[in-house]
Structure formats: structure tokens, C-alpha cells
Write a protein that holds these residues in place. Structure first.
Motif, PDB file in Angstrom:
ATOM      1  N   ARG A 110       3.751   2.967   1.661  1.00  0.00           N
ATOM      2  CA  ARG A 110       3.040   2.559   2.871  1.00  0.00           C
ATOM      3  C   ARG A 110       4.067   2.272   3.981  1.00  0.00           C
ATOM      4  O   ARG A 110       5.187   1.862   3.710  1.00  0.00           O
ATOM      5  CB  ARG A 110       2.230   1.276   2.649  1.00  0.00           C
ATOM      6  CG  ARG A 110       1.248   1.308   1.517  1.00  0.00           C
ATOM      7  CD  ARG A 110       0.393   0.035   1.585  1.00  0.00           C
ATOM      8  NE  ARG A 110      -0.336  -0.203   0.352  1.00  0.00           N
ATOM      9  CZ  ARG A 110       0.046  -1.014  -0.611  1.00  0.00           C
ATOM     10  NH1 ARG A 110       1.182  -1.677  -0.474  1.00  0.00           N
ATOM     11  NH2 ARG A 110      -0.686  -1.172  -1.701  1.00  0.00           N
ATOM     12  N   GLU A 154      -9.929   3.133  -5.645  1.00  0.00           N
ATOM     13  CA  GLU A 154      -8.526   3.397  -5.353  1.00  0.00           C
ATOM     14  C   GLU A 154      -8.247   3.327  -3.853  1.00  0.00           C
ATOM     15  O   GLU A 154      -9.101   3.663  -3.034  1.00  0.00           O
ATOM     16  CB  GLU A 154      -8.122   4.771  -5.891  1.00  0.00           C
ATOM     17  CG  GLU A 154      -8.274   4.920  -7.387  1.00  0.00           C
ATOM     18  CD  GLU A 154      -7.345   4.000  -8.146  1.00  0.00           C
ATOM     19  OE1 GLU A 154      -7.656   3.666  -9.300  1.00  0.00           O
ATOM     20  OE2 GLU A 154      -6.287   3.625  -7.579  1.00  0.00           O
ATOM     21  N   GLU A 155      -7.014   2.913  -3.513  1.00  0.00           N
ATOM     22  CA  GLU A 155      -6.651   2.800  -2.098  1.00  0.00           C
ATOM     23  C   GLU A 155      -6.537   4.170  -1.442  1.00  0.00           C
ATOM     24  O   GLU A 155      -7.033   4.379  -0.330  1.00  0.00           O
ATOM     25  CB  GLU A 155      -5.333   2.046  -1.964  1.00  0.00           C
ATOM     26  CG  GLU A 155      -4.892   1.835  -0.516  1.00  0.00           C
ATOM     27  CD  GLU A 155      -3.622   1.023  -0.421  1.00  0.00           C
ATOM     28  OE1 GLU A 155      -3.121   0.572  -1.464  1.00  0.00           O
ATOM     29  OE2 GLU A 155      -3.135   0.841   0.716  1.00  0.00           O
ATOM     30  N   VAL A 156      -5.860   5.131  -2.123  1.00  0.00           N
ATOM     31  CA  VAL A 156      -5.756   6.510  -1.637  1.00  0.00           C
ATOM     32  C   VAL A 156      -6.030   7.450  -2.813  1.00  0.00           C
ATOM     33  O   VAL A 156      -5.742   7.127  -3.968  1.00  0.00           O
ATOM     34  CB  VAL A 156      -4.366   6.803  -1.033  1.00  0.00           C
ATOM     35  CG1 VAL A 156      -4.155   6.035   0.246  1.00  0.00           C
ATOM     36  CG2 VAL A 156      -3.258   6.495  -2.021  1.00  0.00           C
ATOM     37  N   TYR A 210       0.730   6.530   5.193  1.00  0.00           N
ATOM     38  CA  TYR A 210       1.222   6.824   3.850  1.00  0.00           C
ATOM     39  C   TYR A 210       2.072   8.090   3.882  1.00  0.00           C
ATOM     40  O   TYR A 210       1.782   9.046   4.605  1.00  0.00           O
ATOM     41  CB  TYR A 210       0.061   7.051   2.870  1.00  0.00           C
ATOM     42  CG  TYR A 210      -0.885   5.881   2.760  1.00  0.00           C
ATOM     43  CD1 TYR A 210      -1.992   5.787   3.599  1.00  0.00           C
ATOM     44  CD2 TYR A 210      -0.681   4.883   1.821  1.00  0.00           C
ATOM     45  CE1 TYR A 210      -2.858   4.721   3.499  1.00  0.00           C
ATOM     46  CE2 TYR A 210      -1.541   3.805   1.718  1.00  0.00           C
ATOM     47  CZ  TYR A 210      -2.634   3.732   2.559  1.00  0.00           C
ATOM     48  OH  TYR A 210      -3.498   2.677   2.470  1.00  0.00           O
ATOM     49  N   HIS A 257      -8.578   8.168   2.420  1.00  0.00           N
ATOM     50  CA  HIS A 257      -8.573   6.705   2.370  1.00  0.00           C
ATOM     51  C   HIS A 257      -9.808   6.219   1.629  1.00  0.00           C
ATOM     52  O   HIS A 257     -10.786   6.959   1.454  1.00  0.00           O
ATOM     53  CB  HIS A 257      -8.608   6.117   3.789  1.00  0.00           C
ATOM     54  CG  HIS A 257      -7.339   6.313   4.542  1.00  0.00           C
ATOM     55  ND1 HIS A 257      -7.248   6.125   5.897  1.00  0.00           N
ATOM     56  CD2 HIS A 257      -6.111   6.688   4.136  1.00  0.00           C
ATOM     57  CE1 HIS A 257      -6.024   6.369   6.286  1.00  0.00           C
ATOM     58  NE2 HIS A 257      -5.307   6.723   5.245  1.00  0.00           N
ATOM     59  N   ARG A 258      -9.777   4.983   1.211  1.00  0.00           N
ATOM     60  CA  ARG A 258     -10.946   4.377   0.575  1.00  0.00           C
ATOM     61  C   ARG A 258     -12.130   4.355   1.535  1.00  0.00           C
ATOM     62  O   ARG A 258     -13.269   4.604   1.152  1.00  0.00           O
ATOM     63  CB  ARG A 258     -10.608   2.957   0.128  1.00  0.00           C
ATOM     64  CG  ARG A 258     -11.746   2.255  -0.587  1.00  0.00           C
ATOM     65  CD  ARG A 258     -11.384   0.820  -0.908  1.00  0.00           C
ATOM     66  NE  ARG A 258     -10.274   0.759  -1.839  1.00  0.00           N
ATOM     67  CZ  ARG A 258      -9.313  -0.153  -1.811  1.00  0.00           C
ATOM     68  NH1 ARG A 258      -9.316  -1.054  -0.862  1.00  0.00           N
ATOM     69  NH2 ARG A 258      -8.348  -0.155  -2.706  1.00  0.00           N
ATOM     70  N   GLU A 259     -11.901   4.106   2.845  1.00  0.00           N
ATOM     71  CA  GLU A 259     -13.002   4.054   3.785  1.00  0.00           C
ATOM     72  C   GLU A 259     -13.613   5.428   4.026  1.00  0.00           C
ATOM     73  O   GLU A 259     -14.793   5.535   4.394  1.00  0.00           O
ATOM     74  CB  GLU A 259     -12.552   3.418   5.099  1.00  0.00           C
ATOM     75  CG  GLU A 259     -11.327   4.012   5.729  1.00  0.00           C
ATOM     76  CD  GLU A 259     -10.076   3.244   5.383  1.00  0.00           C
ATOM     77  OE1 GLU A 259      -9.978   2.846   4.216  1.00  0.00           O
ATOM     78  OE2 GLU A 259      -9.208   3.055   6.269  1.00  0.00           O
ATOM     79  N   HIS A 278       4.851   3.050  -4.792  1.00  0.00           N
ATOM     80  CA  HIS A 278       3.722   2.804  -5.689  1.00  0.00           C
ATOM     81  C   HIS A 278       3.453   4.080  -6.509  1.00  0.00           C
ATOM     82  O   HIS A 278       3.371   5.182  -5.956  1.00  0.00           O
ATOM     83  CB  HIS A 278       2.466   2.422  -4.896  1.00  0.00           C
ATOM     84  CG  HIS A 278       2.691   1.277  -3.952  1.00  0.00           C
ATOM     85  ND1 HIS A 278       2.562  -0.028  -4.328  1.00  0.00           N
ATOM     86  CD2 HIS A 278       3.081   1.262  -2.645  1.00  0.00           C
ATOM     87  CE1 HIS A 278       2.830  -0.810  -3.294  1.00  0.00           C
ATOM     88  NE2 HIS A 278       3.156  -0.046  -2.256  1.00  0.00           N
TER      89      HIS A 278
END
Length: 712
Positions: free
Chosen positions: A50, A95-97, A33, A112-114, A74
């Protein structure tokens, strides 16, 4: 709180930055990103891109020149304050980020989401107790370990599965409780291993192993999900599976067409399928269970050869047998081996092929008939294909052979040399090669090398420039070679070409280029040469009247056209074709009688097709009657030399034997001269059937090597 996170550095660009700058950042820092700042909002982050969003743009060589604002981005950016409470974390969990901000509103980095999920699973904060309660309520065990196998966290369900207390579990490594080998594959290679069964004295579980990675993609540990699978339940399931499989197998054996026999390694019949071959077995097969089938050979009940061959050869064997009742049976024996390669079973499949044998015989007969019809159809098809040029009429095997050869060479652009007597129709064959070849849509240019004066032939072939010589066309002339560019140039009567032009023609064939008369520039030409002659070029080469090197350049693919006298079966067809042509031209209704056709067929035609064409045209124009008889044609034919008997009597013989010898000799002479039995019968004054029968007897005597006529 941010110190507990793996906060990633947020690389930024502006909307005015170039796409090239964006790609350099992603490549240099290996970032997924890059965030976009807005100068009108004091450089705050307002969007992100991305690396997968711009990957398709790499196919467009102009995309590097664009600005970031022209690329897909985005704007759904989520923000998280550095000092925010844990409960606020769940607001941005999906959220993704997530961008991390400090108290002054500046950017600290992003997650990150993870990263968030990993923190929830490993955090020891009191705010995450309810998360653990949620995980503990799931009927699966979850274990989190570092790369060294130290267990960092686990759900309460794990304690029940491994039968250990929390303190005992924390003191052990993953490899001591579960499978060390699988765990090493996960942390060393980053593999994900699913549905791995672990059964020992303590546990029976189904385990899924997955790697945990940091922000740089490196493996920092593993997460293991366990499902309870008691060993006894596993065995019961396997037994049920085997039971179902056996039921399915019995159903399959009963439904297939073949009769199946299962024997042990010694040839003893153990079981068989329900389908029986009618009238094959002479005794009830139930009486054969437990008996060695090789011992039944002397009774004629079953052929033991296949059992013996499978045991000895240890491979698939096929044999056929005909029973006393006339049944034809195909037997296929397959050996079955155990894990050590030892013969364990023999499976024999029996099939009634009585009808198949009968059908095979009928099929062979039908195949022979089909091949016969196929050849006839191919002959008709080829004649239709060869007959694009309506002047190409034939029925003889000799021309059929020539046409098959032409069809084979027509797909190339090689140089062709047509040889044959004057009037055999070499131009017709040249046009056939052209029409069947790849240049059929391009020009076909004919040049008669014997009809153009020697002084003009060079300018006609190669062309000339404006003002090249006195009397030349003021606009110049392209010449036949340039007119035939991409097509075919037919050089008829090539043997008449003077020696000085043969040198220039040889250069064109070698270099594929010409220089027009009066010109200085080389002109490239793409032309296929088809040459024709009625002369013996090899003899001319020996005499020095034709260049040897040019002969070999022209004689790449020689095609010899047989004279009309060597293919008499073509004469009636060609004659009728010319008759129809001239009837239409002169508005006549002339016809040829059978005697007239027989006479035409018996004539030697020294002028070949051209002479036949002239004769037919003269007959149509001058005939007073519509029906043209043989006596109308005879005055127009050239008289040949009279033939005399080459044999004579040299001794006295019985009158009957002398009469027979004279008869044979006269019939043979008549057939040699007139070719047809009808004409020979007419000249000898007997019926056609008599000549046909007696001539057949003569041919049979010749084939046996016997003497006909008078002995000398």
C-alpha cells in the motif's frame, strides 16, 4: 463477467526493484496499491504494497536506495477467475483487494472491496436476488441514484415510505421525491450528509446521503438510506422533550444560590425561584405576581431602577441596594430578546452580599498587612540574594537602591563603570554584579591598572608570543583578556591607564578582538568589562588626560557607590562584621561597647570602608581588654576642625528665651557632629531621653519653617 466490473490496472514490480521505482509508479498513476511479482514463479503476483505502508519511510532520506523486498509488504493476495460463478464471488468478499486472472492464469487487473460491494448492489443478475431479499428485509429504505438523479435501484421499504409504486418511483428523479439541494451537494462536492430530516405532504423520513465513487475517485452517484419518522411522532417527541426540559429548569432554579425573578418586557413579575433572601422582602412575593415592579418604588419594597435601566439600555445591568433591615443585595438584570431583536423577557438574579461586603472590608485590611509583610520579606530575600559575597554588608536605603539597580543590570553583559571614593568597596560591588550575572560560572579576573608599571601593562592585558621581547617568558603569556574569556574582566583604577593603552583598550571594546605583542593573528575575546575609578573621568576628559571616546565606551551603565559618611546606618554592621573576621583570624574575643559603636557611627570616615577595616584590625590586635570602649578609638581617628557658633546675640532678650535658644543650638550642633542621641547626651552631660525628646521638638520646628537658636 469481468466486463461488468471496474477492473483496475495492476502495476507490478519485482522484489529486486528499487524503492524509488515503486514510488514513481504510485505517484505517476495515483495508485494506492502496487503488486510484487516473483521471477522464480514465472512472474506471478505474490504480494502487494500500500502507499500508506511506505509513507513513513519518506522521513528516512536513505529509503529510496533500498529494494522493494526490504519494505513492508502483504502476501495475503486473493485471486478471482474471470469466468468464475457469482457464488464464488462471496468467497473473496471480505478481502481488501482481489486479483482478476484470465484462463491462462495471466493478470487482468484487480478490484477494491468497495468495487465488489457496488456490483452486488447494482447487479441485475438473478444470482443477486437473495441479496435484494436481504436488503428488503432491513427496516430501512435504500436508494441508489446516478449523478443526474435517476433512480437505478431501491429496496421495497422505500416504496412504503414514499407511497409510490415501483414504476412511478423509477420514472422520478431523486430531487422530486427527496431533497434536491442536499442531493446536489453530495454529487457535486462529494459530501456525506447525515441525519437530514425530510418532511412534506407525502413523507416524513430521516435521510443519510453518501457519494458513490469509481476507481478514479470520481463521484458517479449517491446512496441514500431512509428511516421512517412520522411527523406526528416527531412533534410528540419534541413536546416530551420540552416537558422534560421544563422539569430540569425548575430543578436548576430551585437549587442555585441566587434568587431568580422573571419579568415580561414591561416589568411585570411572571415567576420566581423558590429561594428567598431572608429579611429582604417586606411582603409575600406571591402577592407581586402580575404586578409591575417599577410601581413599587415608592413603597421601598423593590428598587425599580434596575428594571428601568434594562428596558432603556437593553443590556446587562448590575446595581446594589441595602434594605431597611440592613441587607446588602446585588441585583443583575439581563434582557432576553426574540428572533427579531425585540425585548421579550427580563431575568433578574438577586444575591445576598451582606457577608461579602463585610469580608471585603476585612480583606482590604488583610491585604494592606500582607503588602507590608511582603515588602519586608522581599527586603530580607533581596539582602540574602545580594549577600552571596559575605563582604557586602549594609542596612541603608542608599545601598539598597544601588543593589536593586545592580540586580536589574546584572542579567546583561553590558560594560559597567563603578565610581566612588577610594575605599568604598568597588571591587565588592563588581564581584556582586559578576555573581548575579550569567557569567558567574566563568572566570573573574581583576587588574589594578595603577599597580602595574606602564611598560608591563600592555603585555599583562593583551599577552605576548614566545620571544616577543627580551626577558619574555619562553612559552609566551595569554594575557588577562584571554584569561577572562567568556567571563568578567575587572579593570580597577581605570583612570590610571596611560593614553597610549587607552587607544588599544578602546579597540578591544569596539571589535572584541586583540593582537598579542609579537603576534600577527587576531584573537577574538568575549569579555564583559567592569571598570572602576575614584577619579572624575569627565574632568580628565576636559583636561585631555583621558580619551573621550573611551569614556563613553566605559560609561554604558554607570553605578555610583556612596561614601560611608553618607550612610552612617551601615557603619555599625560593617564594623561588627570586621570585628568578627579579625577575632577569628587572631583568635581574640574582642567586643565593641555601645559608646564605641556610637563614636564609629559619628565619624566621617574619609578613608571609607578601608579605613574602618584598618581601625578595627588595629583595635583587635592592640587592645589590652576584650571590651573596646570609645576612648580606645578616639586616638586612632583623624581630628576634624573645631566648630564654632555661627550665630550670636544682637539684642537684649529675656533670659528664659536666650536659654532656650542656646539649648536648641547646642543640641543641634551635638547631633550634627555625633549623629546619635546617646553620644550627644554624653557630650552635653544629660540623659539620652532628654536629648531624644528635645531634638524631636527641634525637628518639628524646622519642618514648620520656624527659626531655632539665636536670630541674627
Amino acid at each position: 463477467m469481468a466486463s461488468k466490473w471496474f477492473v483496475r490496472k495492476a502495476c507490478t514490480v519485482s522484489f529486486e526493484s528499487s524503492a524509488n521505482d515503486l514510488w514513481n509508479i504510485m505517484s505517476r498513476f495515483n495508485e494506492r496499491y502496487v503488486f510484487i511479482t516473483d521471477s522464480e514463479q514465472e512472474g506471478n503476483i505474490v504480494a502487494y504494497i500500500r502507499n500508506t505502508d511506505i509513507m513513513p519511510s519518506l522521513e528516512d532520506p536513505e529509503w529510496m536506495k533500498r529494494q522493494v523486498g526490504q519494505l513492508p509488504f502483504h502476501t495475503n493476495v486473493a485471486f478471482f477467475q474471470e469466468e468464475a460463478d457469482m457464488l464464488d464471488l462471496f468467497k473473496v468478499f471480505g478481502e481488501e483487494v482481489v486479483v482478476i486472472q484470465n484462463r491462462e492464469g495471466g493478470t487482468e487487473g484487480y478490484l477494491h472491496r468497495e468495487d465488489i460491494l457496488y456490483y452486488l448492489l447494482t447487479s441485475q443478475s438473478a444470482h443477486t436476488d437473495w441479496i435484494r431479499s436481504l436488503l428488503n428485509s432491513i427496516p430501512m429504505g435504500i436508494v441508489i441514484a446516478d449523478v443526474h438523479g435517476r433512480i437505478e435501484n431501491f429496496s421495497s421499504e422505500v416504496l412504503r415510505m414514499v407511497r409510490l409504486s415501483p414504476e412511478e418511483l423509477r420514472q422520478q428523479r431523486v430531487g422530486e421525491v427527496l431533497d434536491q439541494g442536499v442531493f446536489q451537494k453530495v454529487v457535486e462536492n462529494g459530501e456525506t450528509i447525515l441525519n437530514h430530516i425530510i418532511v412534506n405532504d407525502r413523507i416524513g423520513v430521516l435521510a443519510d446521503f453518501g457519494p458513490i465513487r469509481n476507481q478514479h475517485g470520481n463521484v458517479t452517484g449517491a446512496i441514500i438510506v431512509l428511516q421512517d419518522l412520522p411527523f406526528i411522532e416527531k412533534m410528540a417527541m419534541e413536546m416530551e422533550y420540552v416537558k422534560d426540559l421544563n422539569t430540569d429548569l425548575q430543578g436548576i432554579l430551585s437549587s442555585i444560590y441566587d434568587e431568580i425573578l422573571v419579568l415580561d418586557e414591561n416589568g411585570v413579575l411572571m415567576r420566581y425561584s423558590g429561594n428567598l433572601i431572608k429579611d429582604f422582602w417586606e411582603i409575600d412575593k406571591e402577592q407581586l405576581i402580575g404586578l409591575n415592579l417599577m410601581e413599587l418604588e415608592h413603597e421601598g419594597t423593590f428598587f425599580a431602577a434596575i428594571v428601568k435601566m434594562v428596558i432603556e439600555r437593553k443590556r446587562k445591568v448590575s446595581v446594589t441596594q441595602e434594605s431597611r433591615s440592613g441587607k446588602n443585595v446585588l441585583a443583575v438584570g439581563n434582557p432576553i430578546f426574540d428572533e427579531k431583536g425585540k425585548l421579550e423577557r427580563i431575568v433578574i438574579a438577586l444575591r445576598d452580599i451582606t457577608e461579602t461586603v463585610q469580608l471585603k472590608e476585612e480583606l482590604l485590611h488583610a491585604k494592606k498587612m500582607s503588602e507590608k509583610y511582603k515588602k519586608e520579606l522581599e527586603l530580607l530575600r533581596d539582602q540574602k540574594q545580594y549577600g552571596k559575597n559575605r563582604q557586602l554588608i549594609y542596612a541603608s536605603d542608599k545601598i539598597e537602591k544601588v543593589m536593586k539597580y545592580i540586580q536589574k543590570i546584572a542579567n546583561t553583559s553590558s560594560t559597567v563603570l563603578l565610581t566612588g571614593e577610594s575605599g568604598v568597596g568597588k571591587e565588592v560591588f563588581a564581584r556582586t554584579i559578576y555573581e548575579l550575572g550569567p557569567r558567574s560560572s566563568k572566570p573573574f579576573v581583576k587588574v589594578n591598572c595603577g599597580a602595574i608599571p606602564e611598560t608591563l601593562l600592555e603585555s599583562e592585558l593583551f599577552g605576548y608570543e614566545k620571544g616577543a621581547f627580551t626577558g619574555a617568558n619562553t612559552n609566551g603569556k595569554p594575557g588577562y583578556f584571554r584569561m577572562a574569556h567568556k567571563g568578567v574582566l575587572f579593570l580597577d583604577e581605570i583612570g590610571e591607564m596611560p593614553l597610549n593603552l587607552q587607544v588599544k583598550l578602546l579597540r578591544v571594546l569596539q571589535e572584541r578582538e586583540i593582537i598579542p605583542i609579537g603576534g600577527s593573528e587576531v584573537v577574538e575575546v568575549d569579555v564583559q568589562i567592569i571598570a572602576a575609578t575614584n577619579k572624575n573621568l569627565e574632568k580628565m576628559v576636559e583636561e585631555g588626560t583621558f580619551r573621550e571616546d573611551l569614556f563613553y565606551r566605559l560609561n554604558v551603565i554607570p553605578v555610583a557607590i556612596p561614601p560611608l559618611r553618607d550612610r552612617p546606618e551601615d557603619i555599625p554592621l560593617i564594623g561588627l562584621h570586621f570585628l568578627q573576621t579579625f577575632n577569628e583570624k587572631y583568635e581574640r574575643t574582642s567586643q565593641l561597647s555601645q559608646d564605641a559603636l556610637d563614636l564609629l557611627e559619628s565619624y566621617s570616615w574619609p578613608g571609607n570602608v578601608r579605613e574602618l577595616q584598618n581601625i578595627i584590625e588595629r583595635l583587635v590586635v592592640t587592645a589590652d581588654e576584650d571590651l573596646i570602649e570609645a576612648h580606645h578609638i578616639t586616638p586612632l581617628l583623624k581630628k576634624g576642625k573645631k566648630q564654632y557658633l555661627k550665630q550670636r546675640l544682637n539684642k537684649i532678650m529675656p533670659l528664659k528665651e536666650a536659654t532656650r535658644a542656646m539649648e536648641e543650638q547646642l543640641i543641634k550642633m551635638a547631633m550634627d557632629e555625633y549623629k546619635t542621641t546617646s553620644m550627644a547626651a554624653k557630650m552635653l552631660g544629660v540623659s539620652q531621653s532628654t536629648i531624644s525628646r528635645k531634638y524631636q521638638e527641634i525637628q518639628e520646628k524646622i519642618s514648620r519653617g520656624e527659626q531655632i537658636g539665636f536670630k541674627v
